[in-house]
Design an enzyme around this catalytic site. Structure first.
Site, PDB file in Angstrom:
ATOM      1  N   TYR A 194      54.512  29.337  24.824  1.00 41.92           N
ATOM      2  CA  TYR A 194      53.640  30.381  25.365  1.00 41.92           C
ATOM      3  C   TYR A 194      54.246  31.767  25.098  1.00 41.92           C
ATOM      4  O   TYR A 194      53.574  32.674  24.582  1.00 41.92           O
ATOM      5  CB  TYR A 194      53.431  30.157  26.865  1.00 41.92           C
ATOM      6  CG  TYR A 194      52.817  31.330  27.587  1.00 41.92           C
ATOM      7  CD1 TYR A 194      51.501  31.714  27.339  1.00 41.92           C
ATOM      8  CD2 TYR A 194      53.550  32.068  28.521  1.00 41.92           C
ATOM      9  CE1 TYR A 194      50.938  32.801  27.999  1.00 41.92           C
ATOM     10  CE2 TYR A 194      52.992  33.144  29.182  1.00 41.92           C
ATOM     11  CZ  TYR A 194      51.689  33.519  28.916  1.00 41.92           C
ATOM     12  OH  TYR A 194      51.143  34.591  29.570  1.00 41.92           O
ATOM     13  N   SER A 203      53.409  39.317  28.173  1.00 47.33           N
ATOM     14  CA  SER A 203      53.971  38.581  29.304  1.00 47.33           C
ATOM     15  C   SER A 203      55.474  38.792  29.413  1.00 47.33           C
ATOM     16  O   SER A 203      56.156  39.004  28.397  1.00 47.33           O
ATOM     17  CB  SER A 203      53.690  37.087  29.104  1.00 47.33           C
ATOM     18  OG  SER A 203      54.440  36.322  29.996  1.00 47.33           O
TER      19      SER A 203
HETATM   20  N1  LIG Z   1      48.845  35.784  35.860  1.00 50.75           N
HETATM   21  C1  LIG Z   1      50.061  36.066  35.417  1.00 50.75           C
HETATM   22  O1  LIG Z   1      51.042  35.981  36.171  1.00 50.75           O
HETATM   23  C2  LIG Z   1      50.296  36.489  33.999  1.00 50.75           C
HETATM   24  C3  LIG Z   1      51.614  36.792  33.622  1.00 50.75           C
HETATM   25  C4  LIG Z   1      51.847  37.201  32.309  1.00 50.75           C
HETATM   26  C5  LIG Z   1      50.810  37.333  31.400  1.00 50.75           C
HETATM   27  N2  LIG Z   1      49.543  37.015  31.795  1.00 50.75           N
HETATM   28  C6  LIG Z   1      48.462  37.172  30.804  1.00 50.75           C
HETATM   29  O2  LIG Z   1      47.406  37.896  31.410  1.00 50.75           O
HETATM   30  C7  LIG Z   1      46.160  37.468  30.881  1.00 50.75           C
HETATM   31  C8  LIG Z   1      45.239  37.050  32.017  1.00 50.75           C
HETATM   32  O3  LIG Z   1      45.866  35.992  32.727  1.00 50.75           O
HETATM   33  P1  LIG Z   1      45.236  35.341  34.019  1.00 50.75           P
HETATM   34  O4  LIG Z   1      46.353  35.041  34.954  1.00 50.75           O
HETATM   35  O5  LIG Z   1      44.097  36.138  34.467  1.00 50.75           O
HETATM   36  O6  LIG Z   1      44.760  33.943  33.409  1.00 50.75           O
HETATM   37  P2  LIG Z   1      43.372  33.193  33.534  1.00 50.75           P
HETATM   38  O7  LIG Z   1      43.580  31.868  32.858  1.00 50.75           O
HETATM   39  O8  LIG Z   1      42.893  33.196  34.929  1.00 50.75           O
HETATM   40  O9  LIG Z   1      42.412  34.091  32.653  1.00 50.75           O
HETATM   41  C9  LIG Z   1      42.267  33.956  31.271  1.00 50.75           C
HETATM   42  C10 LIG Z   1      40.790  33.797  30.977  1.00 50.75           C
HETATM   43  O10 LIG Z   1      40.643  33.735  29.555  1.00 50.75           O
HETATM   44  C11 LIG Z   1      39.704  32.740  29.253  1.00 50.75           C
HETATM   45  N3  LIG Z   1      39.988  32.236  27.921  1.00 50.75           N
HETATM   46  C12 LIG Z   1      41.044  31.492  27.512  1.00 50.75           C
HETATM   47  N4  LIG Z   1      40.942  31.209  26.210  1.00 50.75           N
HETATM   48  C13 LIG Z   1      39.787  31.802  25.782  1.00 50.75           C
HETATM   49  C14 LIG Z   1      39.134  31.867  24.539  1.00 50.75           C
HETATM   50  N5  LIG Z   1      39.632  31.245  23.448  1.00 50.75           N
HETATM   51  N6  LIG Z   1      37.980  32.566  24.455  1.00 50.75           N
HETATM   52  C15 LIG Z   1      37.460  33.193  25.535  1.00 50.75           C
HETATM   53  N7  LIG Z   1      38.031  33.149  26.755  1.00 50.75           N
HETATM   54  C16 LIG Z   1      39.186  32.459  26.863  1.00 50.75           C
HETATM   55  C17 LIG Z   1      39.845  31.680  30.312  1.00 50.75           C
HETATM   56  O11 LIG Z   1      38.656  30.927  30.480  1.00 50.75           O
HETATM   57  C18 LIG Z   1      40.205  32.508  31.537  1.00 50.75           C
HETATM   58  O12 LIG Z   1      39.049  32.773  32.321  1.00 50.75           O
HETATM   59  C19 LIG Z   1      46.481  36.354  29.892  1.00 50.75           C
HETATM   60  O13 LIG Z   1      46.558  36.932  28.603  1.00 50.75           O
HETATM   61  C20 LIG Z   1      47.848  35.879  30.321  1.00 50.75           C
HETATM   62  O14 LIG Z   1      48.562  35.304  29.251  1.00 50.75           O
HETATM   63  C21 LIG Z   1      49.255  36.598  33.073  1.00 50.75           C
END
Ligand SMILES: NC(=O)c1ccc[n+]([C@@H]2O[C@H](COP(=O)([O-])OP(=O)(O)OC[C@H]3O[C@@H](n4cnc5c(N)ncnc54)[C@H](O)[C@@H]3O)[C@@H](O)[C@H]2O)c1
Length: 329
Positions: free
Chosen positions: A158, A133
């Site tokens: 985070y 991130s």
């Molecule tokens: N969306 C953004 O702007 C952004 C920015 C930086 C980093 N990220 C990273 O990208 C990745 C995806 O993010 P996103 O926006 O799609 O978030 P999201 O919350 O929509 O997706 C994450 C998914 O992981 C699942 N999850 C969480 N903990 C879990 C566990 N212990 N076991 C199994 N499943 C689990 C959740 O149910 C969810 O469906 C994450 O690692 C997040 O930290 C996202």
């Protein structure tokens, strides 16, 4: 051969899995479907994937070591891992740090252990691509953020867990030769997005006539990155695993739009897409927040051909259109 996608019911996971299925890949999706936000949205995303052929879903919590370890025997054709499951969100990490420990630290290690086992097979593992991130940059003042910058001063828990995830993977790349690519995403938005992020929060509040919370009185900038551009970068990372040339086979890249936008200008774009004015509820800066994010994408452009093309003037209306059709408003 198959690709394991963790967090497949999540925002980025669903889009990435969808793109992989569309190019004929076999995808094994796992997700705990937890209730950090409405699980009905996660189920609706899954339904979209289940309509495609080549998709298998398993409701697994990645913090469960045995369940994750069992995937190696159950799906011997896995040759790549796209690890996106995590507890996301900066502000919630102040409230519930252990959710981040379980998913982002313990869960990171269970996936790395799976990768190590798969990499030890005669046909090996082509690569592990995992989500990091922009939060790892903390309050760095040198803009744009470049991957070479020091990232040992996170300002949110985070961000600390995401940085820890990178360091943990580095040790496995060094010890076991697991080929790995970390992607530092910058504020990803688009259809099927996350209800805890500002595009969704602002759109719903504007449509319903509620005030929107604007932190630091709107004096912030974000490098908003459209989901299709992110997915192109994710697929390129899967297709170009790093080689072990002069060090462990581990690379980290920024995936950002490289065009930071003032928060108030971004709100104006949402207002235009909603055809309605926002009521601003101005607040001071929040703990854990940063003033500006701005990705240096030279390395991702050079190695992955990453070239984001979607400006918010194009991407935000697509999100608002999706939001209106999803909620039938
Ligand atoms: N969306 C953004 O702007 C952004 C920015 C930086 C980093 N990220 C990273 O990208 C990745 C995806 O993010 P996103 O926006 O799609 O978030 P999201 O919350 O929509 O997706 C994450 C998914 O992981 C699942 N999850 C969480 N903990 C879990 C566990 N212990 N076991 C199994 N499943 C689990 C959740 O149910 C969810 O469906 C994450 O690692 C997040 O930290 C996202």
């Amino acid at each position: 051969m198959a690709i394991l996608v963790t967090g497949a019911a999540g925002f980025i996971g669903m889009h990435a899995a969808h793109a992989l299925l569309a190019r004929g890949e076999e995808v094994i999706g796992v997700d705990s479907l937890n209730d950090y936000y409405d699980p009905a949205l996660k189920q609706a995303r899954l339904a979209r994937l289940q309509a495609a052929s080549g998709f298998t879903f398993l409701p697994i919590d990645i913090a469960n070591r045995d369940a994750v370890a069992g995937l190696a025997a159950r799906f011997p054709t896995i040759d790549r891992i796209l690890h996106l499951a995590a507890q996301a969100g900066v502000r919630y990490s102040l409230e519930n740090p252990f959710a981040y420990v379980d998913s982002n630290l313990v869960g990171q290690v269970t996936i790395m252990e799976l990768a190590r086992r798969l990499a030890a097979r005669p046909d090996g593992l082509r690569g592990l691509v995992y989500a990091s991130s922009s939060s790892v940059y903390g309050a760095n003042r040198d803009l744009p953020y470049a991957v070479e910058q020091a990232t040992d001063s996170p300002v949110s828990f985070y961000g600390a867990t995401k940085k820890a995830g990178e360091i943990l993977v580095q040790s496995y790349a060094h010890l076991y030769g697991v080929p790995a690519t970390g992607l530092r995403f910058f504020t990803v938005y688009g259809p099927w997005g996350r209800p805890d992020m500002s595009p969704w929060l602002f759109t719903s509040a504007i449509i319903e006539g509620r005030p929107i919370k604007v932190f630091n009185n709107g004096r912030m900038k974000r490098d908003f990155t459209y989901i299709d551009d992110i997915v192109a970068g994710v697929l390129a990372a899967l297709d170009h695993p790093p080689a072990a040339d002069d060090g462990p086979p581990h690379r980290v890249y920024n995936l950002g739009n490289h065009r930071p936008v003032n928060l108030l200008d971004y709100i104006a774009v949402i207002e235009r897409a909603c055809q309605k004015k926002a009521v601003l509820d101005l607040h001071p800066m929040q703990p854990g927040d940063v003033l500006e994010t701005y990705a240096d994408i030279d390395a991702s452009a050079r190695d992955l051909g990453f070239a984001p093309t979607t400006a918010i003037e194009e991407g935000i209306p697509r999100f608002v259109d999706w939001y209106k059709s999803y909620f039938n408003v």
